[in-house]
Motif scaffolding. Structure first.
Motif, PDB file in Angstrom:
ATOM      1  N   ILE A  61     -67.010  52.283 -10.771  1.00  0.00           N
ATOM      2  CA  ILE A  61     -66.820  52.977  -8.894  1.00  0.00           C
ATOM      3  C   ILE A  61     -67.055  54.616 -10.290  1.00  0.00           C
ATOM      4  CG2 ILE A  61     -65.229  54.274  -7.843  1.00  0.00           C
ATOM      5  CD1 ILE A  61     -66.546  51.845  -6.904  1.00  0.00           C
ATOM      6  N   ILE A  62     -68.074  55.676 -10.397  1.00  0.00           N
ATOM      7  CA  ILE A  62     -67.321  56.534 -10.619  1.00  0.00           C
ATOM      8  C   ILE A  62     -66.407  57.334  -9.662  1.00  0.00           C
ATOM      9  CG2 ILE A  62     -68.646  58.778 -10.756  1.00  0.00           C
ATOM     10  CD1 ILE A  62     -71.996  57.079 -10.537  1.00  0.00           C
ATOM     11  N   THR A  63     -65.831  58.691 -10.474  1.00  0.00           N
ATOM     12  CA  THR A  63     -64.473  58.892 -10.528  1.00  0.00           C
ATOM     13  C   THR A  63     -64.951  60.240 -11.027  1.00  0.00           C
ATOM     14  OG1 THR A  63     -63.383  56.972  -9.698  1.00  0.00           O
ATOM     15  CG2 THR A  63     -61.743  59.171 -10.091  1.00  0.00           C
ATOM     16  N   THR A  64     -64.359  61.362  -9.399  1.00  0.00           N
ATOM     17  CA  THR A  64     -64.332  63.018 -10.414  1.00  0.00           C
ATOM     18  C   THR A  64     -62.883  63.212  -9.862  1.00  0.00           C
ATOM     19  OG1 THR A  64     -65.608  65.362 -10.290  1.00  0.00           O
ATOM     20  CG2 THR A  64     -66.260  64.274  -8.793  1.00  0.00           C
ATOM     21  N   ILE A  67     -61.630  61.497  -7.388  1.00  0.00           N
ATOM     22  CA  ILE A  67     -62.728  61.187  -5.541  1.00  0.00           C
ATOM     23  C   ILE A  67     -63.546  60.421  -6.628  1.00  0.00           C
ATOM     24  CG2 ILE A  67     -64.003  61.967  -4.244  1.00  0.00           C
ATOM     25  CD1 ILE A  67     -62.496  65.023  -4.339  1.00  0.00           C
ATOM     26  N   LYS A  68     -63.521  59.212  -5.764  1.00  0.00           N
ATOM     27  CA  LYS A  68     -64.866  58.186  -5.880  1.00  0.00           C
ATOM     28  C   LYS A  68     -65.597  58.078  -4.738  1.00  0.00           C
ATOM     29  CE  LYS A  68     -60.707  53.907  -5.763  1.00  0.00           C
ATOM     30  NZ  LYS A  68     -61.101  52.595  -5.095  1.00  0.00           N
ATOM     31  N   ILE A  69     -67.503  58.233  -5.445  1.00  0.00           N
ATOM     32  CA  ILE A  69     -67.812  58.885  -5.703  1.00  0.00           C
ATOM     33  C   ILE A  69     -69.360  58.631  -5.199  1.00  0.00           C
ATOM     34  CG2 ILE A  69     -67.683  61.663  -5.516  1.00  0.00           C
ATOM     35  CD1 ILE A  69     -69.013  61.645  -8.433  1.00  0.00           C
ATOM     36  N   GLY A  70     -69.292  56.940  -5.817  1.00  0.00           N
ATOM     37  CA  GLY A  70     -70.475  56.424  -6.099  1.00  0.00           C
ATOM     38  C   GLY A  70     -70.344  55.576  -6.944  1.00  0.00           C
ATOM     39  N   LEU A  71     -71.560  54.306  -7.667  1.00  0.00           N
ATOM     40  CA  LEU A  71     -71.200  53.553  -8.421  1.00  0.00           C
ATOM     41  C   LEU A  71     -72.373  53.950  -9.161  1.00  0.00           C
ATOM     42  CD1 LEU A  71     -70.120  50.246  -7.954  1.00  0.00           C
ATOM     43  CD2 LEU A  71     -72.506  49.455  -7.290  1.00  0.00           C
ATOM     44  N   ILE A  72     -72.452  53.048 -10.222  1.00  0.00           N
ATOM     45  CA  ILE A  72     -73.574  53.131 -11.763  1.00  0.00           C
ATOM     46  C   ILE A  72     -72.850  51.302 -12.146  1.00  0.00           C
ATOM     47  CG2 ILE A  72     -71.351  53.470 -13.281  1.00  0.00           C
ATOM     48  CD1 ILE A  72     -74.215  55.709 -14.107  1.00  0.00           C
ATOM     49  N   GLN A  94     -71.122  64.595  -0.063  1.00  0.00           N
ATOM     50  CA  GLN A  94     -70.909  66.024  -1.038  1.00  0.00           C
ATOM     51  C   GLN A  94     -71.746  66.020  -2.202  1.00  0.00           C
ATOM     52  OE1 GLN A  94     -66.453  65.858  -0.145  1.00  0.00           O
ATOM     53  NE2 GLN A  94     -67.188  67.486   1.288  1.00  0.00           N
ATOM     54  N   TYR A  95     -71.493  64.446  -2.814  1.00  0.00           N
ATOM     55  CA  TYR A  95     -71.751  64.901  -4.816  1.00  0.00           C
ATOM     56  C   TYR A  95     -73.569  64.265  -5.054  1.00  0.00           C
ATOM     57  CZ  TYR A  95     -67.037  65.498  -5.181  1.00  0.00           C
ATOM     58  OH  TYR A  95     -65.559  66.240  -5.175  1.00  0.00           O
ATOM     59  N   THR A  96     -74.263  64.249  -4.131  1.00  0.00           N
ATOM     60  CA  THR A  96     -75.675  63.684  -4.316  1.00  0.00           C
ATOM     61  C   THR A  96     -76.738  64.600  -5.120  1.00  0.00           C
ATOM     62  OG1 THR A  96     -76.427  64.417  -1.765  1.00  0.00           O
ATOM     63  CG2 THR A  96     -76.106  62.177  -2.186  1.00  0.00           C
ATOM     64  N   GLU A  97     -76.789  65.882  -4.519  1.00  0.00           N
ATOM     65  CA  GLU A  97     -77.270  67.572  -4.851  1.00  0.00           C
ATOM     66  C   GLU A  97     -76.489  68.033  -6.711  1.00  0.00           C
ATOM     67  OE1 GLU A  97     -80.172  68.127  -4.705  1.00  0.00           O
ATOM     68  OE2 GLU A  97     -80.358  66.571  -2.640  1.00  0.00           O
ATOM     69  N   ILE A 100     -72.611  65.621 -11.157  1.00  0.00           N
ATOM     70  CA  ILE A 100     -71.701  65.116 -11.700  1.00  0.00           C
ATOM     71  C   ILE A 100     -72.640  63.115 -11.936  1.00  0.00           C
ATOM     72  CG2 ILE A 100     -70.189  63.264 -10.579  1.00  0.00           C
ATOM     73  CD1 ILE A 100     -68.727  65.576  -9.736  1.00  0.00           C
ATOM     74  N   ALA A 101     -73.452  63.427 -11.598  1.00  0.00           N
ATOM     75  CA  ALA A 101     -74.902  62.051 -10.947  1.00  0.00           C
ATOM     76  C   ALA A 101     -75.176  62.349 -12.564  1.00  0.00           C
ATOM     77  CB  ALA A 101     -76.108  61.957 -10.745  1.00  0.00           C
ATOM     78  N   LEU A 102     -75.242  63.019 -13.344  1.00  0.00           N
ATOM     79  CA  LEU A 102     -75.844  63.413 -14.684  1.00  0.00           C
ATOM     80  C   LEU A 102     -74.449  62.676 -15.954  1.00  0.00           C
ATOM     81  CD1 LEU A 102     -78.289  63.951 -16.580  1.00  0.00           C
ATOM     82  CD2 LEU A 102     -77.802  66.158 -15.964  1.00  0.00           C
ATOM     83  N   ASN A 103     -73.787  63.369 -15.218  1.00  0.00           N
ATOM     84  CA  ASN A 103     -72.720  63.058 -16.151  1.00  0.00           C
ATOM     85  C   ASN A 103     -72.049  61.930 -16.514  1.00  0.00           C
ATOM     86  OD1 ASN A 103     -72.816  66.184 -15.732  1.00  0.00           O
ATOM     87  ND2 ASN A 103     -70.279  66.203 -15.954  1.00  0.00           N
TER      88      ASN A 103
END
Length: 173
Positions: A61-64, A67-72, A94-97, A100-103
């Motif tokens: 789970i990707i957390t920032t 806040i849980k925002i996605g899965l990797i 809210q986080y698709t653009e 944070i995905a790159l991080n």
């Protein structure tokens, strides 16, 4: 699997308590439309999938900022050949653009290439998903072949480190 903390991102190993949130994300139109399997997933299917995970399938789970925002993930890991297949989706719109995905990708790839010493990662990208293809190429992935629906990509640790050196240096400060 251990928690991965890098680049202001926390990657937490997927737990049973997370699978309904992941299923909700996975069934959302913005995620499903970029997947090879596009059918709606039931709660039972999600539970069966989770119970079938093994040591060659690592999901986080990707957390920032808590806040849980996605899965990797890195799946189909071959520990003898030291290879795997990476994937990601951001479930929280809210986080698709957001960068944070790159991080999250950098944190994952650093861990698997540097700590676990994988020799390559593969990825599959739908041909229509030009954003994902562009991002993967910026990470050092190269197209190895294609089929009717997907580009098949591969990256070595050397190509990854060369392609992302500037990103990683900026984020490490």
């Amino acid at each position: 699997m251990i928690d991965i903390n890098n680049y202001d991102i926390h990657l937490k190993p997927l737990q049973l308590e997370d699978i309904e949130l992941v299923r909700m994300w996975r069934n959302s139109k913005h995620v499903r439309s970029n997947m090879i399997y596009t059918k709606i997933i039931s709660s039972q299917q999600q539970l069966s999938w989770f119970e079938g995970l093994n040591s060659n399938q690592h999901y986080y789970i990707i957390t920032t900022k808590d806040i849980k925002i996605g899965l990797i993930d890195v799946k189909n890991i071959d520990w003898q050949l030291k290879t795997g297949e990476a994937g990601i989706f951001i479930g929280d719109l809210q986080y698709t653009e957001s960068p944070i995905a790159l991080n999250a990708i950098l944190a994952l790839m650093d861990h698997y290439f540097i700590e676990l010493e994988l020799t390559s990662l593969k990825a599959k990208v739908l041909k229509k998903n030009t954003t994902a293809l562009f991002m993967n190429q910026k990470l050092g992935y190269q197209i190895t072949h294609e089929d009717t629906t997907c580009f098949h990509l591969k990256v070595s640790p050397e190509d990854y480190k060369k392609a992302t050196k500037k990103f990683r240096n900026v984020l490490s400060k």
